[in-house]
Design a protein around this motif. Sequence first.
Motif: not given
Length: 381
Positions: A289-298, A314-320, A337-340
């Motif tokens: 049920g989740v759709s994902v799109q790449i927002t930056s790739d470089n 989960d609306s949180r932003k996660l950085v790895m 997670y909403a933003e990774t």
Amino acid sequence: MNEKKSHKPIWIFLIFLLALLILPVSFPLLKDRLDSASHENRTLSAFPVLTGIGELSSYTAALENYLNDHLPYKNQLVAVNANARTALRMDQNMLDYMVGGQVIVGKDDWLFYNGSGMESTLDDYLCNNLYTEQELREIAEGDTALNEKYRSEGIEFVLFIPPNKEQVYPEFMPDSLVPLGQVSRTDQLTEYLSENTDVPVIYAKEELTREKEEGYQVFYKYDTHWNKLGAFVGVQLINEALQGEKRSLSEVAVEAVDGEVPNDLAGVLGLAGSLVEPKDLVIKDYQPGVSVQITSDNKQPLGEFISYASNAADSRKLVMIKDSFSINMMEYLPYDYAETAFVTDSAQAKQYIEENHPDIVILEVVERQHFRAELQWRELL
């Protein structure tokens, strides 16, 4: 009666001598048609420059390293040697591995990375590089400082450690390699952090071993990295720490699919074309049920950066802050997670965190490179 003397040995010698003369000269002409790329996980030696007669000794050593790295037909010679050793079942002892190449050939042709220096996977496996009490205290102080920094900024911090492959598959390691004990220095470190700090630390060895014992393959056979199933297990441990729940492999649909299966260790041996797993193992419909799109790739000058956005619950932003073990984790985390964002370089990560104010920061560093984490927290503070 005089028998006619055979000239066969002379002809064999002449052909061998002719080959020695022709092969180096012919390499520039054939280079583009042969596999001449580097398959080693390091930077090859550059041609040295002699700056003074006093540096002659170090110059000759550097020149030897350069010639070894850039030997014509190197990959082909390595492949011939590897095939010969495999065909003849030439076993190696512990000393061979300690002074040898980058690959340990295990039982059933399982391949393991044989790092050197601070990245010595063999020392990790043999448990002969344990930390001193002082070293443990210094590492804990750094991790605590980083955890407190992020906590003061309203950010949840997690230290995540994927294990070395041989820690999960010791049954395929050569019998000549016998660990000195049951506790590795990563076991030692994670236990110390858990007992003496409040730094959230996840070492995935135990859970990966459990899933392996359930019948799932969690590492590639001919590559140093975990496969997509292993990465799934790692992500579920992260979710358990951050969301309070995780799933096991028995709860999802696992499929074997056609595709290019990673085999970097086979490449180091010059056998990338022959040591290949026939199928890749994947999770089907991980979060349907989740759709994902790449927002930056470089690829930035300092390293790789990629970010995603999704409609995850989960609306949180996660950085790895990551190494190469994160690649297969990207199959799952963006759906949870909403933003990774996945960042390689510490300085770039620090800037990104300051500018984007994430909710979660994960420092992911594979077991054999934990010395890098000890450097990174200084750069991140």
